[in-house]
Design an enzyme around this catalytic site. Sequence first.
Site, PDB file in Angstrom:
ATOM      1  CB  CYS A 129      40.042  50.014  37.082  1.00  0.00           C
ATOM      2  SG  CYS A 129      38.558  50.500  36.192  1.00  0.00           S
TER       3      CYS A 129
ATOM      4  CG  HIS B  46      44.645  48.787  33.452  1.00  0.00           C
ATOM      5  ND1 HIS B  46      44.159  48.104  34.335  1.00  0.00           N
ATOM      6  CD2 HIS B  46      43.771  49.772  32.981  1.00  0.00           C
ATOM      7  CE1 HIS B  46      42.938  48.849  34.520  1.00  0.00           C
ATOM      8  NE2 HIS B  46      42.420  49.743  33.612  1.00  0.00           N
TER       9      HIS B  46
ATOM     10  CG  HIS C 180      37.922  46.511  32.641  1.00  0.00           C
ATOM     11  ND1 HIS C 180      38.358  46.392  34.339  1.00  0.00           N
ATOM     12  CD2 HIS C 180      38.589  47.890  32.419  1.00  0.00           C
ATOM     13  CE1 HIS C 180      38.939  47.481  34.481  1.00  0.00           C
ATOM     14  NE2 HIS C 180      38.965  48.243  33.282  1.00  0.00           N
TER      15      HIS C 180
END
Length: 395
Positions: free
Chosen positions: A142, A283, A320
């Site tokens: 990620c 995040h 996400h």
Amino acid sequence: MRQRVAITGLGIVSAIGNCVNEFADSLFAPKAGIHPITLFNTKGFPVKSAAEIRNFGPFTYPDRKVAYAARAITEAIAQSFGENGVPREKVTVLSLGLKHNFVSFPEMVSANFITIGPDECAQQISKAAGIQASPWIYTAACTASTVAIGTAARAVADGEIDVAIAGGTSSCVSPEWLLTYALMGALNTDANCAAETACRPFDRNRTGMILGEGAGFLILERESSARARNAPVLARICGFGSSLDAYHVSDPCPDGAGALSAMNAALKDARINPEDLSAINAHATGTLKNDSAEAAAIRRLLDGVSHETPVFATKPFTGHLLAASGAVETIAVVSCLTQQKLHPTLNLVDVASDCKLNHVLKNRHLPLRYILKNSFGFGGQNACMVLEKGDSLDE
């Protein structure tokens, strides 16, 4: 002396807008892009919500992420270089954050959700966008697109390359990807949870992340070059840092040590102190362990800072995007710097006891100069960037 790196073009495809203006308008409306899944029948399926791309048009490539990337790159080039496009000799690097495939056998993949590997994906994106440049491919979970942008920015700053197109793309709203993350316990699988409020970073009642899809790309060049051709300097990338937890295959180090190391490295690269930060874009996945560890790291970073640095998160809007999340959220940061206001962290109603920070709960107008962008991923991969507003210094 390292030269300053300007962002002169932005392009995006997201669940809250298929161009930068639509995207920014949704951030400050605020308007989330998470809805019930329509790409496939979810009857009997454990995951009901995602941040799908809507109103995109016909797909000319079997893998959706190629089409998303081509659209975003085209928009970024148009903003930076105009309708005539970028001179081919100028762009020497296409820096991509991509996701490795979990599914290895074609017979296991749904016909409507074809995925291709990073190498072939880079080739198809280059062809679709009409870009002949050296591909730099990063598959750092990620953090992939943040690493892609940060390393490209360093190469531009050091004079190794003239212009880079950097970002990431993702199309993981498919039965295979969703089931994989659900079985890992990372997704919100609460069937009674409304889609719009399913992603709740830092909230006491958070139960997991929501996947999204889309792409984000930036045009990077030395500021002196941008000024010489009267290109827009939308923002600057002035610091990048990365680290590795070496702790667990999926869980972050609980005390946030690796995340803190990456944040400190980015600040050192930018030659600023925590006191200088105007805000932090977290995040913030909405998972129990990630949010707790990140909050701990941010508190350690800001220990001793005289003011309460605001913290805000973008994933409740976009979901996400995994490998593409850093790029899309970097564009959100540029939008905040441009408009001199922070968008809120949606759905944060009851802040968890282990996530206490100066959270942004509604649009907040304030002078913004430096914003720290955090990206953290499975395997303990951490990458952070410091962005500076485009007109912060006298020219």
